[in-house]
Design a protein around this motif. Structure first.
Motif, mmCIF file in Angstrom:
data_model
loop_
_atom_site.group_PDB
_atom_site.id
_atom_site.type_symbol
_atom_site.label_atom_id
_atom_site.label_comp_id
_atom_site.label_asym_id
_atom_site.label_seq_id
_atom_site.Cartn_x
_atom_site.Cartn_y
_atom_site.Cartn_z
ATOM 1 N N LYS A 1 -9.565 6.937 -0.526
ATOM 2 C CA LYS A 1 -8.634 6.678 0.584
ATOM 3 C C LYS A 1 -7.241 7.213 0.309
ATOM 4 O O LYS A 1 -6.320 7.013 1.110
ATOM 5 N N ASN A 2 -7.067 7.862 -0.845
ATOM 6 C CA ASN A 2 -5.754 8.414 -1.211
ATOM 7 C C ASN A 2 -4.669 7.338 -1.157
ATOM 8 O O ASN A 2 -3.549 7.587 -0.660
ATOM 9 N N THR A 3 -4.989 6.173 -1.664
ATOM 10 C CA THR A 3 -4.073 5.042 -1.549
ATOM 11 C C THR A 3 -3.979 4.286 -2.870
ATOM 12 O O THR A 3 -4.989 4.106 -3.555
ATOM 13 N N SER B 1 0.843 -1.186 0.000
ATOM 14 C CA SER B 1 0.000 0.000 0.000
ATOM 15 C C SER B 1 0.877 1.234 0.000
ATOM 16 O O SER B 1 1.994 1.220 0.522
ATOM 17 N N ALA C 1 0.120 5.243 0.888
ATOM 18 C CA ALA C 1 -0.817 6.274 1.302
ATOM 19 C C ALA C 1 -0.249 7.649 0.974
ATOM 20 O O ALA C 1 0.908 7.935 1.302
ATOM 21 N N ASP D 1 -7.490 3.625 -4.749
ATOM 22 C CA ASP D 1 -8.728 4.026 -4.113
ATOM 23 C C ASP D 1 -8.606 5.521 -3.861
ATOM 24 O O ASP D 1 -7.953 5.949 -2.900
#
Length: 129
Positions: A81-83, A21, A23, A78
């Motif tokens: 979700k800024n991810t 992931s 972020a 996403d």
């Protein structure tokens, strides 16, 4: 200024899977193309995958992969979700590296490290039995 923080790396056996992931904060995430790169010891940083800004992974034209990972890795994002994610399956010893995510405000899908503006600190992926 965009800050990127990767997570999800670790030790995995050959044939296993990991999901990385990344972020993002400090910018309009959806307006950035997001890339994944990796760097093994003694080697140059190499392109892994990229996803267009605004893009959803389900639309194949919004993503691009290095030949070495095509069919095994999947990039997705996403925007709520800024991810951005990198799902890595069927891992091999050759996938061992530090994985970096990167961001650039462009409508394209750049694959060169020099084309990216922002970088995370990296997360280690080790494939070992």
């Amino acid at each position: 200024q965009v800050q990127l923080v990767e997570s999800g790396g670790g030790l995995v056996q050959p044939g296993g899977s990991l999901r990385l992931s990344c972020a993002a904060s400090g910018g309009t995430f959806s307006s950035y193309a997001m890339g994944w790169f990796r760097q093994a010891p003694g080697k140059e940083r190499e392109f892994v995958s990229v996803i267009k800004r605004y893009g959803t992974w389900t639309y194949i034209a919004n993503t691009f992969y290095a030949n070495s990972v095509k069919g095994r890795f999947t990039i997705s994002r996403d925007n709520a979700k800024n991810t951005v994610y990198l799902q890595m399956n069927s891992l091999t010893y050759e996938d061992t590296a530090v994985y970096y995510c990167a961001a650039v405000a462009t409508g394209g899908m750049p694959s060169m490290p020099s084309e990216y503006t922002y970088w995370g600190q990296g997360t280690q992926v080790t494939v070992s039995s």
